[in-house]
Scaffold this active site. Structure first.
Site, PDB file in Angstrom:
ATOM      1  N   VAL A   1      33.901  32.141  50.595  1.00  0.00           N
ATOM      2  CA  VAL A   1      33.318  32.062  49.436  1.00  0.00           C
ATOM      3  C   VAL A   1      34.256  31.475  48.224  1.00  0.00           C
ATOM      4  CG1 VAL A   1      31.806  33.843  49.496  1.00  0.00           C
ATOM      5  CG2 VAL A   1      33.968  34.396  48.807  1.00  0.00           C
ATOM      6  N   TYR A   2      35.609  31.353  48.650  1.00  0.00           N
ATOM      7  CA  TYR A   2      36.784  30.772  47.728  1.00  0.00           C
ATOM      8  C   TYR A   2      36.255  29.277  47.466  1.00  0.00           C
ATOM      9  CZ  TYR A   2      39.573  34.542  48.375  1.00  0.00           C
ATOM     10  OH  TYR A   2      40.280  35.836  48.435  1.00  0.00           O
ATOM     11  N   SER A   3      35.501  29.086  46.153  1.00  0.00           N
ATOM     12  CA  SER A   3      35.162  27.790  45.833  1.00  0.00           C
ATOM     13  C   SER A   3      34.171  27.112  46.553  1.00  0.00           C
ATOM     14  CB  SER A   3      36.564  26.781  45.598  1.00  0.00           C
ATOM     15  OG  SER A   3      37.101  27.312  44.576  1.00  0.00           O
TER      16      SER A   3
END
Lengths: 216, 124
Positions: A61-63
């Site tokens: 989910v990071y960026s």
């Protein structure tokens, strides 16, 4: 650099790892963390490897996947020199099954992470949070399959409470499945809650702490 | 709080911190910084590395300078006195059922993994 065992795994990790939540910078939260591009990411990875800090942590989910893509590009050609760690289970898409720890999503999210990272194995895969709507037996069975398939080498959790982690470990032991060896936790001088339940649990069960947000 | 800090946007992801405690910790860190010549992030990271069960600490960096500074958290160690002082400055009283373990009521059969201060409450 000092290297320590990752819980009861026999596998050693550097005491300092690099968190890549700053890579990518998409969306209001991650752009506040940072917006490191591939060239800068390569320089940061160089500095880490020179210092022996060869563990790199990211999450799907990071960026919105960009962190994994940038990390994958930054370590290209030196996969053997690094320890890759990522996390899944937070919502990663609009579909009804693009979230959680169902067999469906764990397998698909792992395959997507492998593709973004440009590798055929993840050293340490962690669930980003507990999923109370998927039976723990199903979760541990799927993670065991991912380990046996060679896609994942070690498994762990993040943001679990004591009972959630302990229940999972008991299921692994009952069926002979791969066992969690890492617990990614918030722990700092201004947040010592880890010490009350999860630290004694880690000592008893051989689950090592991977600390996030160490500066509070 | 500096303009460049990420805290404005990201503070809600970690539990809230009591302000008085925050000031005690910052005072403690300042004192150790003066003694060691290390930066406050380096001291905070080094403290974590001396806790039981910690395998690895994830550092973040938005630029090379931050990264190099954070990497300087290893290769040296806080003294036992400095660790004890930071322990005391950062201590909080845990909720039940941890409280009686933390204050030493059951310590004969449950040694604490980190030093506790029997009978003390919030402040050190």
């Amino acid at each position: 650099m000092e290297y320590r065992f990752l819980g009861a795994s026999g596998f050693k990790v550097p005491v300092l790892g690099f968190g890549t939540g700053t890579f990518g910078g998409k969306g209001p939260l991650f752009s506040a963390w940072g917006n490191t591009d591939v060239d800068e990411a390569k320089r940061l990875v160089d500095i880490c490897l020179d210092a022996g800090a060869n563990l790199f942590d990211t999450a799907d989910v990071y960026s919105d996947g960009a962190s994994e893509i940038i990390l994958g590009a930054a370590i290209k050609g030196r996969r053997d020199d690094v320890i890759l760690s990522t996390k899944i289970t937070l919502r990663a898409g609009q579909g009804p099954n693009d979230v959680g720890a169902s067999r469906h999503h764990l397998i698909r999210a792992t395959d997507k992470a492998l593709k973004r990272l440009g590798t055929d194995y993840i050293d340490l895969l962690r669930l980003h949070h507990f999923d109370a709507m998927t039976p723990v037996e199903s979760v541990m069975s799927t993670l065991d399959d991912l380990v046996r398939a060679g896609k994942v080498r070690y498994i762990g959790v993040s943001n679990f409470s004591g009972w959630q982690l302990m229940k999972s470990l008991v299921v692994s032991d009952r069926y002979g499945y791969a066992r969690y060896v890492a617990n990614q936790v918030y722990y700092s001088l201004i947040g010592r809650d880890y010490e009350w339940e999860l630290m004694p649990l880690g000592l008893d069960q051989g689950v090592g702490a991977v600390v996030w947000s160490p500066l509070g | 709080m500096p303009e460049s800090t990420r805290l404005h946007e990201t503070a809600r992801f970690a539990p809230p911190v009591d302000e008085e405690r925050l000031y005690r910790v910052v005072d403690g860190l300042d004192e150790v910084a003066a003694e060691t010549g290390k930066t406050i992030p380096q001291i905070a990271l080094n403290w974590l590395l001396q806790r039981p069960m910690v395998s690895t600490v994830l550092i973040g960096a938005r630029n090379e300078e931050q990264l190099r500074q954070n990497l300087g958290a290893v290769g040296w160690s806080l003294s036992a006195e400095q660790v004890a002082m930071l322990d005391a400055a950062s201590a909080v009283t845990p909720p039940y059922p941890y409280y009686p373990y933390w204050n030493g009521q059951f310590s004969e059969r449950n040694p604490a993994p980190v030093p506790v201060r029997p009978g003390t409450r919030e402040h050190g």
